[in-house]
Design a protein around this motif. Structure first.
Motif, mmCIF file in Angstrom:
data_model
loop_
_atom_site.group_PDB
_atom_site.id
_atom_site.type_symbol
_atom_site.label_atom_id
_atom_site.label_comp_id
_atom_site.label_asym_id
_atom_site.label_seq_id
_atom_site.Cartn_x
_atom_site.Cartn_y
_atom_site.Cartn_z
ATOM 1 N N ARG A 25 0.823 -1.203 0.000
ATOM 2 C CA ARG A 25 0.000 0.000 0.000
ATOM 3 C C ARG A 25 0.863 1.261 0.000
ATOM 4 N N HIS A 26 0.543 2.194 -0.916
ATOM 5 C CA HIS A 26 1.241 3.469 -1.012
ATOM 6 C C HIS A 26 0.462 4.525 -0.234
ATOM 7 N N VAL A 27 1.122 5.190 0.711
ATOM 8 C CA VAL A 27 0.538 6.290 1.480
ATOM 9 C C VAL A 27 1.561 7.418 1.562
ATOM 10 N N GLY A 28 1.168 8.518 2.181
ATOM 11 C CA GLY A 28 2.073 9.657 2.257
ATOM 12 C C GLY A 28 3.401 9.343 2.902
ATOM 13 N N ALA A 29 3.412 8.424 3.877
ATOM 14 C CA ALA A 29 4.644 8.099 4.596
ATOM 15 C C ALA A 29 5.534 7.130 3.828
ATOM 16 N N GLY A 30 5.055 6.572 2.704
ATOM 17 C CA GLY A 30 5.871 5.628 1.947
ATOM 18 C C GLY A 30 5.052 4.435 1.482
ATOM 19 N N THR A 31 5.721 3.333 1.221
ATOM 20 C CA THR A 31 5.091 2.115 0.734
ATOM 21 C C THR A 31 5.301 1.001 1.754
ATOM 22 N N PHE A 32 4.224 0.309 2.101
ATOM 23 C CA PHE A 32 4.275 -0.681 3.171
ATOM 24 C C PHE A 32 3.559 -1.955 2.740
ATOM 25 N N ASP A 33 4.087 -3.101 3.186
ATOM 26 C CA ASP A 33 3.383 -4.369 3.041
ATOM 27 C C ASP A 33 2.354 -4.459 4.160
ATOM 28 N N THR A 34 1.096 -4.689 3.799
ATOM 29 C CA THR A 34 0.014 -4.618 4.778
ATOM 30 C C THR A 34 -0.909 -5.820 4.714
ATOM 31 N N PHE A 35 -1.551 -6.099 5.852
ATOM 32 C CA PHE A 35 -2.718 -6.961 5.896
ATOM 33 C C PHE A 35 -3.943 -6.071 5.710
ATOM 34 N N VAL A 36 -4.883 -6.516 4.876
ATOM 35 C CA VAL A 36 -6.121 -5.769 4.637
ATOM 36 C C VAL A 36 -7.225 -6.424 5.459
ATOM 37 N N ILE A 37 -7.783 -5.667 6.391
ATOM 38 C CA ILE A 37 -8.729 -6.220 7.362
ATOM 39 C C ILE A 37 -10.047 -5.468 7.260
ATOM 40 N N GLU A 38 -11.128 -6.189 6.981
ATOM 41 C CA GLU A 38 -12.467 -5.621 6.957
ATOM 42 C C GLU A 38 -13.138 -5.863 8.306
ATOM 43 N N ARG A 39 -13.868 -4.859 8.769
ATOM 44 C CA ARG A 39 -14.575 -4.977 10.046
ATOM 45 C C ARG A 39 -15.988 -4.426 9.864
ATOM 46 N N LYS A 40 -16.995 -5.259 10.155
ATOM 47 C CA LYS A 40 -18.391 -4.866 10.071
ATOM 48 C C LYS A 40 -18.964 -4.803 11.481
ATOM 49 N N ILE A 41 -19.665 -3.726 11.790
ATOM 50 C CA ILE A 41 -20.162 -3.498 13.146
ATOM 51 C C ILE A 41 -21.647 -3.168 13.120
#
Length: 290
Positions: free
Chosen positions: A151-167
């Motif tokens: 994932r590319h964000v302002g702070a740089g590029t990071f390897d991420t887990f993508v987590i969905e949360r339904k409430i």
């Protein structure tokens, strides 16, 4: 549709600084390297994360220390409180009134892992000045690690887990000693509202926190829960919080512009659009710490 009220923007600013339990989208994203997270590892005390919701001044979280599984942070930003504590294993802010468990993360993280949680707690909301009010919050949540992503964000590029949360949540028992809020009244005898939220976290094990979070809520579960991460990230009713600096505190002084961060520009679907003097309106428009 009308923009959200200015006092709601203040609430969003406060919320982004306190509850950046920030924890795939294909927008500006590619597949992550093989990613593992057997446990949550925080960096050294003194490390600072700089988060933006699109405003000129970011909110900062500086790790002060970790003891007995509780991490302490100093917070600095628009309308923010000065200190929070967080359970390191669940990525969840500490609340002494909580009954049950709130678990934003469960380790080890792995693709397709799912978990649920349910809790009730008392919360305080601030509208500016002495306009402080309290209510009870009950939530039932389902979380799902849907994959990994670079994932590319302002702070740089990071390897991420993508987590969905339904409430699914209810809010009740609103009250306040503030003179400004004395005119508030209940529209119905039980003075309770029900709603639904969805959030997606892009959690980066390398920095111990999420680097991006998209959140929206609605009075209609189908309307909000069926949105993909891409749709939630780009939707006008979403609050998007983004990491724009990381490392030394000075890293927040010379930041790259955020790529995604913003406050909602459209109201949440399924709730009244016009402000009124009911407690129900305030509870519907408030973002609880999900």
């Amino acid at each position: 549709m009308s923009p959200i009220p200015s006092q709601q923007v203040k609430l969003l600013l406060r919320f982004s600084a306190v509850c950046l339990a920030l924890c795939g989208s294909q927008l500006n994203a590619t597949a992550a390297e093989v990613l593992t997270a057997p446990s949550r590892i925080l960096p050294a005390s003194g490390t600072t994360w700089c988060y933006s919701i699109g405003s000129p001044q970011p909110s900062t979280m500086t790790l002060k220390g970790v003891s007995a599984g509780i991490a302490s942070y100093a917070i600095d930003g628009p309308g923010a409180i000065t200190r929070i504590e967080e359970q390191t294993d669940t990525y969840t802010s500490v609340n002494a009134t909580r009954h049950g468990q709130r678990k934003l993360l469960v380790f080890p993280l792995a693709k397709h892992r799912k978990w649920s949680d349910e809790f009730t707690e008392d919360l305080t909301s601030h509208l500016g000045g002495d306009a402080e009010w309290q209510f009870s919050y009950h939530a039932i949540s389902q979380s799902h690690v849907i994959g990994t992503e670079k994932r590319h964000v302002g702070a740089g590029t990071f390897d991420t887990f993508v987590i969905e949360r339904k409430i699914a949540w209810t809010k009740s028992n609103p009250h306040s000693s503030s003179k400004l809020l004395q005119p508030q009244k209940c529209d119905d005898a039980d003075c309770t509202v029900t709603g639904y939220s969805k959030e997606v976290y892009w959690y980066a094990p390398s920095v111990g926190r999420a680097v991006l979070r998209a959140y929206s809520q609605s009075g209609d579960s189908d309307f909000i829960w069926n949105r993909s991460p891409d749709e939630l990230l780009s939707n006008a009713s979403s609050l998007v919080t983004e990491l724009v600096g990381y490392g030394r505190a000075a890293s927040c002084e010379d930041l790259h512009p955020p790529l995604h961060a913003r406050v909602p520009s459209a109201p949440w679907y399924g709730f009244p659009l016009l402000m009124n003097d009911t407690w129900e309106f305030l509870m519907q428009r408030n973002i609880a710490p999900e």
